[in-house]
Motif scaffolding. Structure first.
Motif, PDB file in Angstrom:
ATOM      1  N   ASP A  89       0.858  -1.024  -0.162  1.00  0.00           N
ATOM      2  CA  ASP A  89       0.252  -0.036  -0.008  1.00  0.00           C
ATOM      3  C   ASP A  89       0.820   1.198   0.216  1.00  0.00           C
ATOM      4  O   ASP A  89       0.459   2.280  -0.707  1.00  0.00           O
ATOM      5  N   PRO A 103      -4.430   2.933  -1.880  1.00  0.00           N
ATOM      6  CA  PRO A 103      -4.727   1.928  -3.046  1.00  0.00           C
ATOM      7  C   PRO A 103      -6.167   1.496  -3.359  1.00  0.00           C
ATOM      8  O   PRO A 103      -6.302   1.112  -4.421  1.00  0.00           O
ATOM      9  N   ALA A 125     -10.159  -0.316  -6.572  1.00  0.00           N
ATOM     10  CA  ALA A 125      -9.063   0.306  -6.614  1.00  0.00           C
ATOM     11  C   ALA A 125      -8.799   1.466  -7.289  1.00  0.00           C
ATOM     12  O   ALA A 125      -9.366   1.862  -7.977  1.00  0.00           O
ATOM     13  N   ALA A 217      -3.372  -2.674  -6.545  1.00  0.00           N
ATOM     14  CA  ALA A 217      -3.964  -2.569  -5.185  1.00  0.00           C
ATOM     15  C   ALA A 217      -3.975  -3.873  -4.481  1.00  0.00           C
ATOM     16  O   ALA A 217      -4.751  -4.785  -5.090  1.00  0.00           O
TER      17      ALA A 217
END
Length: 251
Positions: A89, A103, A125, A217
């Motif tokens: 992240d 993310p 995402a 993500a």
């Protein structure tokens, strides 16, 4: 051959790890020595193997102990699989919200502005990609389109692809070309972004076709417990537990 699709995903937020690690092990063999006595290394065809660990995961609530036992019951023996996310992240090409990379955005309401009964909403995402051109099995380079990124691809980022047979596999790149502008249709929606040619840290596990989605993500990889590793349920006073999970890419 194992079943690599339709697998559960390790809940890395729930297990609350105090330390984590991700790596690509192997990928090269010693190929003898040159005239100076130095070792010469050659690359193996399949590249390195993804390994991961989530360590010192704190558990005290009953459902946390139940979850540990469920993972152990499923994974002990090293012959069943699950998807293991990479918690990247902090370092991905994600937009900054209050100075923190984001993310995934949650709390997205229905079209009428309402949320679910527990006041939660949808999530999506902030950055994703697609395969820009067909790439063959064991390809070391590929073309990708990236949408929603807050910066250009530079040093390296983790990402994953959901392969048709091999399931989720995670990759990272060690070189990226200069970006060029690109517009592509994704599920009937037109997106503008950047296209790159990237060099992968290990070859593609399965051929991919243009348009295949790429996730930045919480990228994930199909994995199992390493041979010889078991997840024991242990607890001390006040039913506190601290366990560690180890994973190796599944084949």
């Amino acid at each position: 051959m194992g079943r690599y699709t339709g697998l559960p995903t390790l809940d890395i937020d729930f297990i609350k790890a105090s330390e984590m690690s991700f790596d690509t092990k192997g990928g090269g063999l010693e190929g003898g020595r040159n005239g100076l006595g130095e070792s010469v290394t050659i690359e193996t065809t399949g590249g390195g193997v993804f390994v991961a660990s989530y360590e010192n995961c704190f558990a005290q609530r009953p459902e946390e102990h139940e979850y540990i036992n469920w993972v152990a019951a499923r994974m002990n023996g090293s012959f069943r699989f699950m998807n293991v996310p990479v918690r990247s992240d902090w370092m991905g090409p994600f937009p900054l919200i209050n100075g923190v990379p984001k993310p995934i955005i949650g709390g997205i309401p229905h079209s009428d502005g309402s949320l679910f009964s527990d006041d939660s909403g949808y999530s999506q995402a902030t950055v994703f990609g697609t395969v820009g051109a067909n790439a063959a099995l064991n390809a070391g380079q590929m073309t990708i389109n990236v949408f929603g990124a807050s910066r250009r691809l530079r040093w390296s980022d983790w990402f994953s692809i959901s392969h048709t047979v091999k399931g989720w596999r995670v990759y990272r790149y060690w070189e990226a070309s200069d970006p060029v502008d690109v517009t592509a249709d994704v599920d009937g929606v037109s997106y503008s972004g950047s296209q790159y040619v990237i060099s992968l840290d290990r070859p593609l596990r399965e051929a991919v076709i243009a348009g295949t989605r790429i996730e930045f993500a919480r990228p994930r990889c199909v994995a199992k417990f390493p041979v010889g590793f078991t997840l024991a349920w242990r607890a001390r006073g006040f039913m506190q537990s601290s366990v560690s999970f180890q994973f190796v890419e599944a084949f």
